[in-house]
Design a protein around this motif. Sequence first.
Motif, PDB file in Angstrom:
ATOM      1  N   VAL A 183      39.433  28.584  42.356  1.00 29.47           N
ATOM      2  CA  VAL A 183      37.927  30.213  41.819  1.00 29.47           C
ATOM      3  C   VAL A 183      38.430  32.077  41.669  1.00 29.47           C
ATOM      4  CG1 VAL A 183      36.889  28.881  43.874  1.00 29.47           C
ATOM      5  CG2 VAL A 183      38.131  30.489  44.683  1.00 29.47           C
ATOM      6  N   PHE A 184      37.500  32.930  41.583  1.00 26.64           N
ATOM      7  CA  PHE A 184      37.919  33.923  40.944  1.00 26.64           C
ATOM      8  C   PHE A 184      38.087  34.841  42.399  1.00 26.64           C
ATOM      9  CE2 PHE A 184      34.700  32.403  37.643  1.00 26.64           C
ATOM     10  CZ  PHE A 184      35.808  32.948  36.775  1.00 26.64           C
ATOM     11  N   ARG A 185      39.221  35.758  41.555  1.00 29.33           N
ATOM     12  CA  ARG A 185      39.848  37.018  43.205  1.00 29.33           C
ATOM     13  C   ARG A 185      38.474  37.355  43.446  1.00 29.33           C
ATOM     14  NH1 ARG A 185      39.330  41.370  44.362  1.00 29.33           N
ATOM     15  NH2 ARG A 185      39.194  42.456  42.582  1.00 29.33           N
ATOM     16  N   GLN A 186      37.341  37.064  42.591  1.00 29.60           N
ATOM     17  CA  GLN A 186      36.072  38.237  43.402  1.00 29.60           C
ATOM     18  C   GLN A 186      35.041  37.328  44.089  1.00 29.60           C
ATOM     19  OE1 GLN A 186      37.449  37.866  40.100  1.00 29.60           O
ATOM     20  NE2 GLN A 186      36.534  39.948  38.919  1.00 29.60           N
ATOM     21  N   THR A 187      35.237  36.329  44.355  1.00 29.44           N
ATOM     22  CA  THR A 187      34.909  35.585  45.427  1.00 29.44           C
ATOM     23  C   THR A 187      35.884  35.396  46.808  1.00 29.44           C
ATOM     24  OG1 THR A 187      34.301  33.686  43.649  1.00 29.44           O
ATOM     25  CG2 THR A 187      34.083  32.901  45.678  1.00 29.44           C
ATOM     26  N   ILE A 188      36.824  35.426  45.881  1.00 29.13           N
ATOM     27  CA  ILE A 188      37.409  35.285  47.899  1.00 29.13           C
ATOM     28  C   ILE A 188      37.349  36.989  48.329  1.00 29.13           C
ATOM     29  CG2 ILE A 188      40.149  36.119  48.751  1.00 29.13           C
ATOM     30  CD1 ILE A 188      39.067  33.000  47.702  1.00 29.13           C
ATOM     31  N   ASN A 189      37.197  38.447  47.371  1.00 34.51           N
ATOM     32  CA  ASN A 189      36.799  39.204  47.418  1.00 34.51           C
ATOM     33  C   ASN A 189      35.286  39.308  48.522  1.00 34.51           C
ATOM     34  OD1 ASN A 189      35.567  42.618  47.208  1.00 34.51           O
ATOM     35  ND2 ASN A 189      37.537  42.336  47.376  1.00 34.51           N
ATOM     36  N   GLN A 190      34.542  38.528  47.849  1.00 33.10           N
ATOM     37  CA  GLN A 190      33.087  38.613  48.400  1.00 33.10           C
ATOM     38  C   GLN A 190      32.573  37.778  49.807  1.00 33.10           C
ATOM     39  OE1 GLN A 190      31.027  36.429  46.095  1.00 33.10           O
ATOM     40  NE2 GLN A 190      30.449  38.271  44.905  1.00 33.10           N
ATOM     41  N   ILE A 191      34.273  36.802  50.078  1.00 34.37           N
ATOM     42  CA  ILE A 191      34.035  36.568  51.610  1.00 34.37           C
ATOM     43  C   ILE A 191      34.913  36.825  52.682  1.00 34.37           C
ATOM     44  CG2 ILE A 191      35.368  34.599  52.520  1.00 34.37           C
ATOM     45  CD1 ILE A 191      34.793  32.865  50.334  1.00 34.37           C
TER      46      ILE A 191
END
Length: 65
Positions: free
Chosen positions: A38-46
């Motif tokens: 997944v994108f790093r932004q997805t991890i950041n959102q989580i």
Amino acid sequence: MFVNKNGNAKLTHEQAEEIKSRVSMGERQCDIAKEFNVFRQTINQIVRGTGYKNSKIAMQYKGVA
């Protein structure tokens, strides 16, 4: 067991909880993103609690659970 309501979600809520835990232990978001494809932004959102809004981990982050 919590079931994803979004059929387009790449991650389960259990995975979101694991991600939050791993980041809190110091693991880099970009490394986790590569592992889960997944994108790093997805991890950041989580981590911030803005992704997977109905997951237990998001509720805990916001102080609801």
